[in-house]
Design an enzyme around this catalytic site. Sequence first.
Site, PDB file in Angstrom:
ATOM      1  CG  HIS A 265      -1.817   1.153   1.363  1.00 54.33           C
ATOM      2  ND1 HIS A 265      -3.146   1.124   1.026  1.00 54.33           N
ATOM      3  CD2 HIS A 265      -1.588   2.424   1.785  1.00 54.33           C
ATOM      4  CE1 HIS A 265      -3.689   2.312   1.232  1.00 54.33           C
ATOM      5  NE2 HIS A 265      -2.760   3.132   1.700  1.00 54.33           N
ATOM      6  CD  GLU A 266       1.517   3.519   3.736  1.00 55.67           C
ATOM      7  OE1 GLU A 266       1.701   4.611   3.168  1.00 55.67           O
ATOM      8  OE2 GLU A 266       0.464   3.255   4.366  1.00 55.67           O
ATOM      9  CG  HIS A 269       0.381   6.229  -0.524  1.00 55.33           C
ATOM     10  ND1 HIS A 269      -0.623   6.993  -1.070  1.00 55.33           N
ATOM     11  CD2 HIS A 269      -0.189   5.556   0.510  1.00 55.33           C
ATOM     12  CE1 HIS A 269      -1.758   6.781  -0.395  1.00 55.33           C
ATOM     13  NE2 HIS A 269      -1.514   5.908   0.562  1.00 55.33           N
ATOM     14  CD  GLU A 295      -5.020   6.483   0.716  1.00 58.87           C
ATOM     15  OE1 GLU A 295      -4.756   5.271   0.572  1.00 58.87           O
ATOM     16  OE2 GLU A 295      -4.370   7.212   1.475  1.00 58.87           O
TER      17      GLU A 295
HETATM   18 ZN   LIG Z   1      -2.858   5.203   1.973  1.00 57.76          ZN
END
Ligand SMILES: [Zn+2]
Length: 500
Positions: A265-266, A269, A295
């Site tokens: 997830h990160e 980003h 997101e």
């Molecule tokens: Zn996030």
Amino acid sequence: MEIREATERLMELQSRLSAYQHAMGIIKYDGVTTGPKGVAANRAHTLAILSADQYALMTGPDTKELLAFLEEHAGELTREQNRMVFLLGKDLKFMDRIPQDEWVAYRRLLTQADDVWHRAKAENDFAAFEPLLKEMFETKVKFAGYAAPDEDPFNFWLNHSEEGTTTELCDRFFDVLRERLVPLIKKIGEKPQVDNSMVRGDFPAEKQRELGLWLMDIFGIDKEHCGLEETEHPFTSTLGSHFDTRMTTNYHRESFTPSMFSVMHEGGHALYGMNCNPDYAYTVLDGGLPLGMHESQSRFMENYVGRSRGFIRFLFPKLQELYPEKLGSCTAEDVYRAVNRVQAGWSRIEADEVTYALHIMVRYELERDVLAGKLAVHDLPAAWNAKYKEYLGVDVQDDTHGVLQDSHWCDGLVGYFPSYSLGSAYGAQFLKKMKETVDFDACVERGDVAPIKAWLKENIWQYGKLYDAQELRTRIFGGPFDPTVFTDYLEAKFTDIYGL
Ligand SMILES: [Zn+2]
């Protein structure tokens, strides 16, 4: 003033603002990673001074004069310069309506709230956090009143963070999700539950970190410019420019999967920010578009790539090598099913793709009610627990596992949560478009994310904040946002897994 001089001053202003962002970001980052736990007051002192200087720079007469001049000469500016003027002007107009002492007090409050939230979460002590949380929400209502006196405060914050996101859009979106997902969850509940015992047990942090660093390599995240640390709540920070990105994760001994998916997830980003046009560094165009768009990229790497059958097949030998005693006698398909097990629980971060939206709806409705004055902060834990019971059928054991679980409110983020679900839904539509030209399934099965990244870079990442989020999405989708692409994806995936 000449245009040439004005554009030079525009770049100089942004360069200085980036330096403040860098200094304040690294001080905060230190506080939540390796800094000793008793130094929050020291941090608050420095951050208050820096934010007062930043405020003065942003709202001072030189900046106002410069932006007014550039707005008058919009026809002589490049597309990039006009966008810089627009984004800076938006920030200026907002900050200028807030008295400087209130701005600085708010920044000080956030530092204190972050410190107290960490302690309150560790000690299951909502009462310790309550006065700061109350002040944070009150400040948000007050600031919204300064900026847009005629607008509903919650709607203001939704729209302020990402233009075009409104309570109306969120309500319609969540209605679609509710209509399609509640029956899906019910059907899944009638089927035998998937076994996930092979991903539960005792998993030391060192091996989880090894897996996280290996995943960064698979995703092609340049470790010379992106770090990975451990924090209570995972996040990604860009410090000064996208040349310095910091990711964090959290290692839970009882399972390696939360940290594994947090890194993905990160990582999404980090990739978004780090792949923007390098010329945008030290300007307001740097990084990526906030909230829903950001997101969409993190949840893309976490779910569409990370939780896909192909990618789990690719990961499986590495996981077996790290955890032979747990995974030695199972198959990749067993792990694929385990990491996609649908089960309502207390944790948002660990939620599966289907029940995730229900966690978001709880937060969305509670924030909306607090900002509207319909719910007192004191009553938040009880309201939280009641909604978890109603929407997810979950009995929340305590506030640590309930209302205190997320760091967003102590960071002053109000109106942020819908962006996770909206981002997931945008991601489904990106995936559909991507599959027209990229053999996505073959790529993930080989662990070759390069063609996927190339598509995302060409269509999204390179532009940083150059385009407005809606404009960019519409260009890519070739039409309006359609949340049923997301619900169709979920129905197809989980019908297959659970044999519905
Ligand atoms: Zn996030």
